[in-house]
Write a protein that holds these residues in place. Structure first.
Motif, short mmCIF file in Angstrom:
data_model
loop_
_atom_site.label_atom_id
_atom_site.label_comp_id
_atom_site.label_asym_id
_atom_site.label_seq_id
_atom_site.Cartn_x
_atom_site.Cartn_y
_atom_site.Cartn_z
N GLY A 242 -42.44 27.42 -39.31
CA GLY A 242 -41.55 27.24 -40.46
C GLY A 242 -40.43 28.27 -40.49
O GLY A 242 -39.41 28.06 -41.15
N HIS A 243 -40.61 29.37 -39.75
CA HIS A 243 -39.59 30.41 -39.77
C HIS A 243 -38.77 30.41 -38.49
O HIS A 243 -38.40 31.46 -37.96
N THR A 244 -38.50 29.22 -37.97
CA THR A 244 -37.52 29.06 -36.91
C THR A 244 -36.27 28.52 -37.58
O THR A 244 -36.35 27.67 -38.47
N LEU A 252 -31.29 31.69 -48.00
CA LEU A 252 -32.14 32.84 -47.66
C LEU A 252 -33.61 32.45 -47.79
O LEU A 252 -34.03 31.87 -48.78
N CYS A 253 -34.39 32.79 -46.77
CA CYS A 253 -35.83 32.45 -46.73
C CYS A 253 -36.66 33.66 -47.17
O CYS A 253 -36.17 34.79 -47.15
N VAL A 254 -37.92 33.43 -47.54
CA VAL A 254 -38.82 34.54 -47.93
C VAL A 254 -38.97 35.57 -46.81
O VAL A 254 -39.26 36.73 -47.07
N CYS A 255 -38.77 35.15 -45.58
CA CYS A 255 -38.95 36.06 -44.45
C CYS A 255 -37.73 36.95 -44.22
O CYS A 255 -37.77 37.84 -43.37
N GLY A 256 -36.65 36.72 -44.97
CA GLY A 256 -35.48 37.58 -44.86
C GLY A 256 -34.36 37.02 -43.99
O GLY A 256 -33.27 37.59 -43.92
N GLY A 259 -31.66 30.09 -43.35
CA GLY A 259 -31.70 28.77 -42.75
C GLY A 259 -32.96 28.43 -41.98
O GLY A 259 -32.94 27.60 -41.07
N CYS A 260 -34.09 29.05 -42.32
CA CYS A 260 -35.35 28.70 -41.66
C CYS A 260 -35.70 27.24 -41.98
O CYS A 260 -35.36 26.73 -43.05
N LEU A 261 -36.40 26.62 -41.08
CA LEU A 261 -36.88 25.25 -41.27
C LEU A 261 -37.58 25.11 -42.63
O LEU A 261 -37.36 24.16 -43.37
ZN LIG Z 1 -38.14 32.19 -42.86
#
Ligand SMILES: [Zn+2]
Length: 368
Positions: A242-244, A252-256, A259-261
């Protein structure tokens, strides 16, 4: 070669696992089935069979009388001789299943978990859930252990939950150790997606090639089965699919990252545009196929299964039509054969594998 006691124990366990693997693959078998499939000597196989019968794991299922030659005893696995419980820990729910030695799911229950639950709250939920299942007479004696399929990142080797996404109380928690102490059972800890793909591999048997299980359930993850075994990666962190990134200028994604999937997908899903969400997922799946060249893609997870047909159609279309692949590049796309139970069931199967199987041996193809 120096033989130590440990080697002998290992060999005995190994031979036993070979026989169990055959027993799980075929409905009934004879001593010669095992000899042909494993290359063990008839004497060694007889010893292993005697031990497994004494332990109640296999039993005689009659005698076959061939036209010529001696009659042969036919054996079969005893599915209800051993059980394992599997748990799928998601952000808001705990799913528990009871699985027998043959991999059949007998009981499945979902209970809510408090939001942002702590390790102590999870242990209590596990304890009361397991007590409810093992309330069935005599089951506790036949329980091999508990498999936990959990949100990552986690350290599978050391049974440590690193920093479960979206849970604040889960930084370097030795979940395997504290669960064993709290529950009095052997515990196996893995990412939920890796447990899920293990269940699919069990169900498909020897014909299961390289595969990915794509899960949408509080996030997007991927579990991989490569070269006949679960693939966890160098830091047991494989599966953060999910974080590709699929959109350089995305949200912005939770991972920082941007545009993560997972975040692009969830924006579409939260806006109620499920067809678009499914197309986003399909782009990710095709990226994965281009990277890994997989034979099977299995779609799973409660959030995906709520719109199963939409996701299945979008991913199939992307895999078979959008990508110009030569017709020798075939990938089948299916929904999980165990529905929402697949992660929990796989966690239980990993426990059974650890005690009665050899990782990777699912590929064994015994002669009939
Ligand atoms: Zn992410």
């Amino acid at each position: 070669m120096i033989r130590t006691t440990a080697d002998v124990t290992f060999l005995r366990g190994y031979n036993q696992a070979l026989v169990m693997a055959v027993g799980r693959t075929v409905r009934t078998f004879e001593r010669s089935t095992i000899v042909n499939a494993t290359g063990l000597t008839p004497q060694a196989v007889s010893k292993v069979i005697a031990r497994l019968v004494a332990d109640g794991l296999i039993r005689s299922a009659g005698v076959r009388r061939p036209g010529i030659g001696k009659p042969a005893v036919v054996y079969e696995l005893v599915p209800d001789s051993r059980y394992a419980i599997g748990a799928h820990v998601a952000r808001r729910t705990l799913r528990l299943v009871l699985v027998d030695l043959a991999g059949t799911v007998h009981h499945s229950a979902v209970r809510p978990l408090p939001s942002d639950f702590t390790p102590a709250q999870l242990l209590d939920a596990l304890k009361s859930g397991i007590d409810a299942i093992t309330g069935i007479d005599g089951l506790r004696d036949r329980l091999t252990g508990l498999g936990i399929g959990m949100i990552g990142p986690l350290d599978h080797e050391n049974g440590l939950v690193r920093d479960a996404h979206g849970l604040r109380h889960w930084h370097d928690v030795p979940l395997r150790e504290i669960a064993e102490a709290h529950l009095g059972l052997p515990v196996h800890l893995d990412k939920e997606v890796t447990a899920g793909i293990t269940a699919e591999a069990w169900r498909h048997g020897g014909k299961f090639g390289d595969a990915a299980l794509i899960m949408i359930e509080s996030g997007i993850g991927g579990g991989f089965w490569l070269g006949g075994a679960a693939h966890r990666g160098a830091h047991t962190n494989a599966g953060e699919f999910g974080h590709t990134v699929v959109d350089l200028d995305g949200p912005l994604c939770v991972c920082g990252r941007h545009g993560c999937l997972e975040i692009v997908h969830s924006h579409a899903a939260e806006a109620g545009d499920i067809p678009r969400a499914a197309r986003v997922l399909a782009v990710g799946v095709v990226n994965l196929l281009q990277t890994l060249d997989l034979a099977h893609v299995v779609l799973a997870g409660a959030d995906l299964l709520r719109h199963a047909e939409v996701y299945l159609a979008a991913v199939e279309k992307a895999v078979h039509a959008d990508v110009r692949r030569a017709d020798w590049l075939t990938t089948d796309v299916t929904l999980s054969s165990l529905g929402a139970d697949v992660m929990a069931a796989g966690a239980a199967m990993q426990v059974l594998d650890e005690h009665y199987g050899i990782p990777g041996l699912a590929q064994l193809q015994p002669h009939a």
